[in-house]
Design an enzyme around this catalytic site. Structure first.
Site, mmCIF file in Angstrom:
data_model
loop_
_atom_site.group_PDB
_atom_site.id
_atom_site.type_symbol
_atom_site.label_atom_id
_atom_site.label_comp_id
_atom_site.label_asym_id
_atom_site.label_seq_id
_atom_site.Cartn_x
_atom_site.Cartn_y
_atom_site.Cartn_z
ATOM 1 N N SER A 85 9.130 40.021 110.140
ATOM 2 C CA SER A 85 7.887 40.791 110.124
ATOM 3 C C SER A 85 6.867 40.252 109.137
ATOM 4 O O SER A 85 5.743 40.746 109.074
ATOM 5 C CB SER A 85 8.184 42.261 109.768
ATOM 6 O OG SER A 85 8.747 42.352 108.478
ATOM 7 N N CYS A 86 7.248 39.254 108.350
ATOM 8 C CA CYS A 86 6.339 38.754 107.308
ATOM 9 C C CYS A 86 6.413 37.256 107.210
ATOM 10 O O CYS A 86 7.431 36.706 106.802
ATOM 11 C CB CYS A 86 6.672 39.380 105.963
ATOM 12 S SG CYS A 86 5.647 38.749 104.617
#
Length: 289
Positions: A115-116
């Site tokens: 997610s990052c």
């Protein structure tokens, strides 16, 4: 057995009904360690497949390479387990002679999650990377009616999403004709974008002038920055952008479109590139709230 999807027995429950057992299909998530000239650069959680594209796109995003010839070779490292088996989760990239290797400050101090894509950056200054391909003067104009077809085209081509319902996608479109040039899927939205950019750099297509990057997720700062590093003038998303993504797009002269669904969209920056065929309302530039 596919490394992209996995099957698992699950219990389906509906209120007021008896539970049922069935087999479900999940998108695979595994770590990939990217090494450059034998030195570890980053570990990212990704869906296996198109790993060479992922590594190449990541290196473009980090400002290490800008042309296909810079990406000399790549190989999976063997002996990644105690038993000496190759898990295909460690990829060593060899840069072409004369290409400056990544600065040690780029090395990620911990895992980059799905997610990052910016997690683990050593400093705030390292978050912003200077692009070799400015987009501010890109003359592309995109018809709004044509742009509105991109989400359905993207969705129809998402083979893994069709099976799992749990994976992101990014696709590159020709801004003039609407032709989809490439699509990649991954559990990480930033990985999907890196896979698209990696395909393009290996095809020697950078800078990607006149193109639109369409993503199935929100438009974050990291995706806008990756688009800039590849020279992409238009970023479109089915969901919302972040405030920093909008500010960044304004700063670099990129067009940023969000909530692209059906026949409507919201243009957060660079509206002059989107042609609606109808008179515009008075400009709201500079209005905040």
């Amino acid at each position: 057995m596919s490394r992209i999807t996995a099957r698992r027995k699950v219990v389906r429950m509906t209120v007021g009904r008896a539970p049922t057992t069935r087999e479900d299909v999940l998108a695979v998530e595994e770590p990939l360690e990217i090494r450059v000239n034998g030195r570890s650069l980053a570990v990212t959680m990704r869906t296996p497949g198109n790993d060479y594209d992922l590594a190449a796109g990541f290196l473009v995003s980090e400002g290490v390479i800008t042309r296909g010839e810079h990406f000399f070779a790549a190989r999976y490292c063997a002996g990644a387990t105690v038993e000496g088996l190759n898990t295909y989760n460690v990829l060593d990239v060899s840069l072409a002679p004369g290409v400056t290797p990544p600065d040690p400050s780029l090395e990620r101090s911990f895992l980059t999650t799905s997610s990052c894509g910016l997690c683990g950056k050593a400093s705030i200054d390292a978050v912003r990377t200077k692009s070799a391909f400015p987009v501010v003067d890109d003359p592309v104009r995109v018809d709004a009616a044509l742009l509105s077809t991109f989400p359905d085209t993207l969705r129809d081509a998402q083979a893994v999403f069709e099976k799992t319902g749990g994976i992101h996608a990014a696709a590159l479109f020709d801004g003039a004709t609407g032709r989809m040039l490439v699509l990649r899927e991954d559990v990480g939205r930033h990985n999907a974008v890196d896979k698209v950019i990696g395909w393009a750099v290996k095809e020697d297509l950078l800078p990607l002038a006149g193109t639109v990057l369409m993503v199935s997720s929100r438009a974050s700062f990291e995706l806008a920055q990756k688009a800039l590093m590849a020279g992409i003038p238009v970023l479109a998303a089915v969901s919302a952008p972040s405030s920093l993504a909008a500010e960044f797009a304004d700063e670099v002269g990129m067009t940023l479109v969000g909530f692209l669904r059906g026949d409507s969209m919201v243009v957060y920056a660079g509206a002059e590139r989107i042609e609606s065929g109808e008179p515009s309302e008075p400009s709201l530039a500079g209005v905040t709230g």
